[in-house]
Scaffold this motif. Structure first.
Motif, PDB file in Angstrom:
ATOM      1  N   GLY A 808      -5.214 -11.416  14.225  1.00 31.00           N
ATOM      2  CA  GLY A 808      -5.363 -12.005  12.902  1.00 31.00           C
ATOM      3  C   GLY A 808      -6.788 -12.306  12.514  1.00 31.00           C
ATOM      4  O   GLY A 808      -7.061 -12.630  11.354  1.00 31.00           O
ATOM      5  N   THR A 809      -7.738 -12.231  13.460  1.00 33.98           N
ATOM      6  CA  THR A 809      -9.138 -12.527  13.113  1.00 33.98           C
ATOM      7  C   THR A 809      -9.897 -11.300  12.645  1.00 33.98           C
ATOM      8  O   THR A 809     -11.018 -11.423  12.157  1.00 33.98           O
ATOM      9  N   CYS A 810      -9.324 -10.108  12.830  1.00 32.99           N
ATOM     10  CA  CYS A 810      -9.984  -8.886  12.367  1.00 32.99           C
ATOM     11  C   CYS A 810      -9.607  -8.674  10.902  1.00 32.99           C
ATOM     12  O   CYS A 810      -8.704  -7.897  10.565  1.00 32.99           O
ATOM     13  N   THR A 811     -10.309  -9.376  10.023  1.00 28.83           N
ATOM     14  CA  THR A 811     -10.027  -9.290   8.592  1.00 28.83           C
ATOM     15  C   THR A 811     -11.339  -9.155   7.826  1.00 28.83           C
ATOM     16  O   THR A 811     -12.403  -9.567   8.305  1.00 28.83           O
ATOM     17  N   ALA A 812     -11.243  -8.608   6.632  1.00 26.12           N
ATOM     18  CA  ALA A 812     -12.423  -8.476   5.782  1.00 26.12           C
ATOM     19  C   ALA A 812     -12.987  -9.840   5.427  1.00 26.12           C
ATOM     20  O   ALA A 812     -14.208 -10.039   5.392  1.00 26.12           O
ATOM     21  N   ASN A 848      -0.975  -1.100   9.418  1.00 26.06           N
ATOM     22  CA  ASN A 848       0.420  -1.501   9.606  1.00 26.06           C
ATOM     23  C   ASN A 848       1.308  -0.298   9.315  1.00 26.06           C
ATOM     24  O   ASN A 848       1.342   0.205   8.198  1.00 26.06           O
ATOM     25  N   ASN A 849       2.008   0.158  10.372  1.00 22.23           N
ATOM     26  CA  ASN A 849       2.862   1.344  10.227  1.00 22.23           C
ATOM     27  C   ASN A 849       2.081   2.511   9.631  1.00 22.23           C
ATOM     28  O   ASN A 849       2.522   3.176   8.692  1.00 22.23           O
ATOM     29  N   ASP A 850       0.913   2.722  10.195  1.00 22.95           N
ATOM     30  CA  ASP A 850       0.010   3.809   9.769  1.00 22.95           C
ATOM     31  C   ASP A 850      -0.528   3.628   8.354  1.00 22.95           C
ATOM     32  O   ASP A 850      -1.181   4.528   7.819  1.00 22.95           O
ATOM     33  N   GLN A 851      -0.274   2.469   7.725  1.00 24.61           N
ATOM     34  CA  GLN A 851      -0.823   2.203   6.402  1.00 24.61           C
ATOM     35  C   GLN A 851      -2.118   1.393   6.550  1.00 24.61           C
ATOM     36  O   GLN A 851      -2.141   0.355   7.203  1.00 24.61           O
ATOM     37  N   ILE A 853      -4.778  -1.130   5.428  1.00 22.16           N
ATOM     38  CA  ILE A 853      -4.772  -2.293   4.532  1.00 22.16           C
ATOM     39  C   ILE A 853      -6.002  -3.149   4.796  1.00 22.16           C
ATOM     40  O   ILE A 853      -6.771  -2.904   5.717  1.00 22.16           O
ATOM     41  N   ASP A 854      -6.176  -4.183   3.957  1.00 22.89           N
ATOM     42  CA  ASP A 854      -7.310  -5.116   4.029  1.00 22.89           C
ATOM     43  C   ASP A 854      -8.639  -4.361   3.969  1.00 22.89           C
ATOM     44  O   ASP A 854      -9.432  -4.385   4.906  1.00 22.89           O
TER      45      ASP A 854
END
Length: 961
Positions: A808-812, A848-851, A853-854
């Motif tokens: 959860g810390t790997c975010t933009a 997420n599921n090859d999608q 995001i972020d």
């Protein structure tokens, strides 16, 4: 007793009726009673006012005319009603009724207070605009404006409306770009500040949008932005409870011209014809009908010049519309008001110079004899006619005559007394005369083109030297406009920059080749300085938002512009909500206002000092060589600056170079290229022979640091994969002698960014690094998702203190929040790029599921403060993006614009395993004081020696500074 101010009631009712109100709207009668002579306002007058505000003008006029027959009403109410009738007649274009009525008002003027008199002058000014009496209209409107401004010094809708009418006057009768620009800007700003708390911009936003479309047509020629304003005019008028048919028709005409400029002649023709038909149905506005015929003929002339297939159709249409226009004049007994047939015929012939030179000459000379100095737009027509003659004489290779016509055109905008002292171009370039014209950049560069053509014919070196002098002076006076279309590219400025600086650089190159033979006329050092300057100026002729990120004062404007531009792009064809559409109108105004402020702040930064070549050489280290390429339509130049030597020349025919570059890129970027390909490498060797071999004498013997600033189609080229020699005995990839094995190649997206970042280094104190990567769950244990991510993290950890961001810390958001705390930023993520859009480069922090995001976009990254940091972007396509004259707008560039001293990025969808191997070795052999781009090259050399892999596996990973 309170007087009825019709403007105030007009605006109040318009806003309440159009935009809606959350509270219950009172009846028409109650609104009128609140603002009029309640004791005298009987039921018939209330009904008349209701019809007037509903814009049922014929019924309202009859009702007011009936009410005036009532002998019991006072003079004050009589004047109010007459003023209302005057406005109604104006809206109905019934000048026969309006003129005697306004005469009656004039006789009652002594009873007016100053503010009522201002309303009267406003109405009279609008009437004179419709009667095509520009001088009287201008005086009336200026008188009204003075009174309004005295009463409302902080702004008011009356001021906005009057400024709008003055701007429309300037558009119709001025046609001098700076004055038109100022008028439109004034109208816009007065609208904006009339009620800056309101979320909409009044029912008259369509008029201001029309003006903005005209502004983009005549001043910066930003066709995309102009089309956007035209479309807003159409939408606003379509959704309003009334239809301003004349304005809609004129907007369609301007829209047609934008389509013509984009080469969409068929659409332009149908669009302008639609506007013409609307005006003809009204049976009025003869000045605008003439304008439409002018646009149709101009479009037909443009079509006649496209190709052989459309030429016949264009010629047929031109003469068809010309015949129709003359028939219209005859049937209405009109003289030429807005259009000059001879000017249009000259314009048409101008497109056929190669066939009908004499026709063009005769048409233009006839036109010059007909125009008079007392015409409202004399200077415009006079200048255009001489520009035609100049182009004609250049075609005929009569260069002395062409220079004479160009000088006459230049003097058109100059005071007659001062112009009389300018007898030749030597006089024109004197400092006292340099700023006498609106845009000397085009005048002097145009003269430079003629002198260059004259030199090519007559071989007089003095002509070449003077051409170079004219280009230098023109560059000093470069006129820059900050405009932007929806793609973020200033297409008009790029087009003009290419056109002018192509010729300027050609003159510099010719002068350089002749300088040894004519040192008394052509000074080599001066020519080299001009060549480098012209290359840089051609790049900076186009101002992008991102070029200003170093100035902290501009960051607010840049962010706000992007935010507002995003709002504008949400407009859809199926939008039906009036409030949302008018909010977009306001966003459009806000967009232009911010751009104007940004331009004022940035102009000094924009015209940065270009250093001399000797200064650049003194700043280079002994092993550094600056290699800058400049690609134009027909030619590619290279300027290589080393510590001891300089090279400036062309690099061969552009078609040949593009062919071999395309073959080389296909070879190195193909994931399926496993078998050794001698033929493909042989094509790559040709690229090396063209781009690198001629400049090798400026390099140190071995291990030179080549700082390459590529351009256009060269920006995606992995230079270090070029084979420096090749023979038939080579049978595998590892034995090819690549440029990588002899020299170190590092890229710079632009000279400006390299200069700003070149001395930024990671400190020698303990390093802190951030590592960002996805995770997946293997059973119950989270693991790094991308192959090789763990190995890259461990190698980084051996070199620096690492903080790992995963789960959860790997975010933009987390990256933007804490990036400032680290010296090295390593991303093991997915990225993608769209070369067709400026801000379409993204790196994704979650999957997420090859999608993917972020995302974090390049524009978001470029606005961060990352000074002195390294960005290691182990992701796909982070080194590519939209390419234009200023280089490639990639994710890598975004990090450099944010202040990073160094990046590693990729040119294609990289191989995870080979990328990991190279980056692990990079960290293993990196020492605190090493140059990271040299250590990356060494890691790649080691990879090539150990593996018999094609360049796809290693050459796509590039260092940038």
């Amino acid at each position: 007793m309170r007087r009825l101010h019709f403007f105030g009631l007009w605006v109040l009712v318009g806003i309440l009726s159009i935009y809606g109100c959350r509270e219950k709207i009172p009846s028409w009668s109650n609104l009128i009673k609140d603002h009029a002579h309640t004791s005298e306002l009987n039921a018939s007058f209330q009904e008349a006012f209701s019809l007037r505000y509903k814009r049922d003008y014929p019924a309202a006029a009859r009702a007011f005319e009936t009410g005036l027959k009532d002998n019991t009403i006072g003079q004050s109410t009589q004047i109010d009603v007459l003023n209302q009738l005057g406005f109604i007649y104006l809206e109905m274009s019934d000048t026969t009724a309006a003129i005697p009525l306004l005469d009656k008002l004039a006789k009652l003027e002594s009873d007016f207070n100053s503010f009522q008199r201002a309303d009267y002058w406003y109405n009279l000014g609008v009437l004179n605009l419709q009667r095509i009496k520009p001088d009287e209209a201008k005086k009336n409107l200026e008188d009204a404006l003075r009174m309004y401004e005295a009463k409302y010094p902080r702004g008011h809708l009356r001021i906005a409306l009057t400024n709008t009418k003055l701007a429309l006057h300037q558009v119709d009768f001025g046609l001098k770009a700076p004055e038109v620009n100022n008028s439109i800007r004034t109208a816009f700003s007065s609208f904006y500040f009339a009620n800056d708390q309101d979320s909409t911009l009044f029912p008259y936003a369509e008029e201001v949008n029309y003006l903005m479309a005209q502004y983009y047509r005549m001043v910066p020629r930003d066709y995309g932005a102009g089309l956007n304003h035209c479309q807003l005019v159409e939408k606003l008028i379509a959704r309003a409870p009334w239809k301003d048919t004349a304005l809609l028709a004129r907007s369609l005409g301007v829209k047609g011209l934008f389509l013509k400029k984009k080469g969409r002649y068929h659409e332009a023709d149908s669009t302008i014809k639609k506007g013409l038909q609307l005006l003809q149905k009204q049976g009025k506005n003869s000045i605008f009908i003439q304008e439409m015929y002018r646009f149709l003929m101009a479009n037909a002339a443009g079509r006649a010049n496209v190709d052989t297939e459309t030429k016949a159709q264009g010629e047929k249409l031109y003469f068809f519309y010309l015949t129709e226009f003359r028939a219209h004049q005859k049937s209405t007994n009109q003289s030429e008001i807005y259009i000059q047939t001879d000017e249009l015929y000259a314009y048409y012939c101008f497109y056929r110079l190669d066939e009908k030179k004499q026709d063009c000459l005769e048409a233009t000379e006839l036109f010059l004899k007909k125009i008079k100095r007392d015409m409202p737009i004399y200077r415009y027509y006079n200048e255009e006619a001489y520009n035609f003659l100049t182009s004609l004489e250049i075609k005929n290779k009569n260069y002395d005559k062409a220079l004479t016509h160009q000088l006459t055109s230049f003097k058109t905008e100059i005071d007659a007394v001062k112009a009389g002292k300018i007898n030749n171009w030597s006089d024109a370039i004197k400092p006292a005369n340099a700023n006498l014209r609106v845009n000397p950049f085009f005048a002097f560069s145009g003269a430079g083109k003629i002198y260059l053509a004259k030199f090519n014919k007559e071989n007089k070196v003095e002509d070449l030297a003077f051409a170079l002098k004219l280009f230098e002076i023109a560059d000093d006076m470069m006129s820059l406009g900050l405009t932007m279309n929806e793609e973020g590219v200033l297409s008009y400025h790029q087009e003009m920059g290419d056109d002018i600086y192509t010729v300027a650089l050609e003159a510099a190159h010719l002068a350089y080749t002749l300088s040894d033979r004519h040192p008394d006329v052509l000074v080599k050092e001066k020519i080299l300085d001009l060549a480098f300057r012209f290359i840089e100026r051609q790049k900076s002729y186009i101002l992008f938002r991102e070029d200003l990120f170093f100035d902290p004062n501009t960051q607010y404007f840049i962010s706000k512009i992007k935010e507002v531009a995003t709002d504008i792009t949400t407009l859809r064809e199926d939008s039906t909500n009036m409030n949302s559409i008018l909010s977009l109108v306001k966003a459009n105004f806000e967009y232009d206002r911010l751009l104007n402020k940004l331009f004022k702040r940035s102009i000094e930064n924009f015209k940065q000092k270009i250093p001399k070549v000797t200064e650049i050489r003194s700043r280079l280290k002994k092993d550094e060589v600056l290699v800058q390429y400049k690609v134009f339509k027909d030619q590619v130049y290279v300027l290589s600056i080393g510590k001891k030597q300089v090279y400036f020349d062309t690099v061969g025919h552009i078609a040949k170079l593009q062919k071999y570059v395309a073959q080389f890129e296909k070879l190195v970027s193909s994931e399926n290229q496993h078998q050794f390909n001698y033929a493909g490498l042989d094509s790559a060797r040709v690229v090396y022979d063209l781009l690198i071999k001629p400049i090798e004498k400026t390099f140190p013997s071995k291990n030179a640091v080549l700082i390459v600033i590529p351009d256009r189609f060269l920006t995606d080229l992995p230079f270090d994969a070029l084979p420096i020699q090749l023979d038939t005995t080579v049978k595998d990839w590892r034995n090819v002698k690549y440029l990588l094995l002899k020299h170190y190649v590092v890229y710079a997206p632009s000279w400006k960014i390299w200069q700003q970042n070149r001395y930024a280094r990671v400190s020698s104190s303990a390093y802190r690094a951030a590592f960002f990567s996805y995770t997946t769950k293997e059973g119950q244990i989270p693991a790094l998702a991308l192959e090789g991510a763990k190995a890259e993290k461990d190698a980084l950890a051996d070199f620096a203190q690492v903080k790992v961001f995963k789960n959860g810390t790997c975010t933009a958001a987390k990256f933007r929040q804490c990036a400032y705390r680290f010296k090295i930023l390593h991303f093991c993520l997915h990225g993608e790029s769209n070369p067709l859009k400026l801000d379409a480069n993204q790196i994704f922090f979650q999957i997420n599921n090859d999608q993917k995001i972020d995302p974090l976009s390049g524009s978001q990254i470029s606005n961060l403060d990352l000074r002195g940091k390294w960005a290691i972007i182990s992701a796909c396509e982070t080194g590519i993006g939209q390419t234009n004259s200023e280089g490639t707008y990639s994710l890598s560039r975004a990090f450099l614009q944010a202040g990073c001293a160094f990046t590693i990025s990729s040119l294609w969808e990289i191989n995870d395993k080979s990328t990991t191997d190279i980056l692990v070795n990079f960290y293993k052999q990196l020492e605190p004081n090493d140059c990271p781009w040299i250590e990356l090259a060494k890691a790649k050399r080691q990879f090539v020696e150990m593996h018999n892999y094609p360049p796809y596996n290693w050459s796509g990973l590039i260092p940038t500074i």
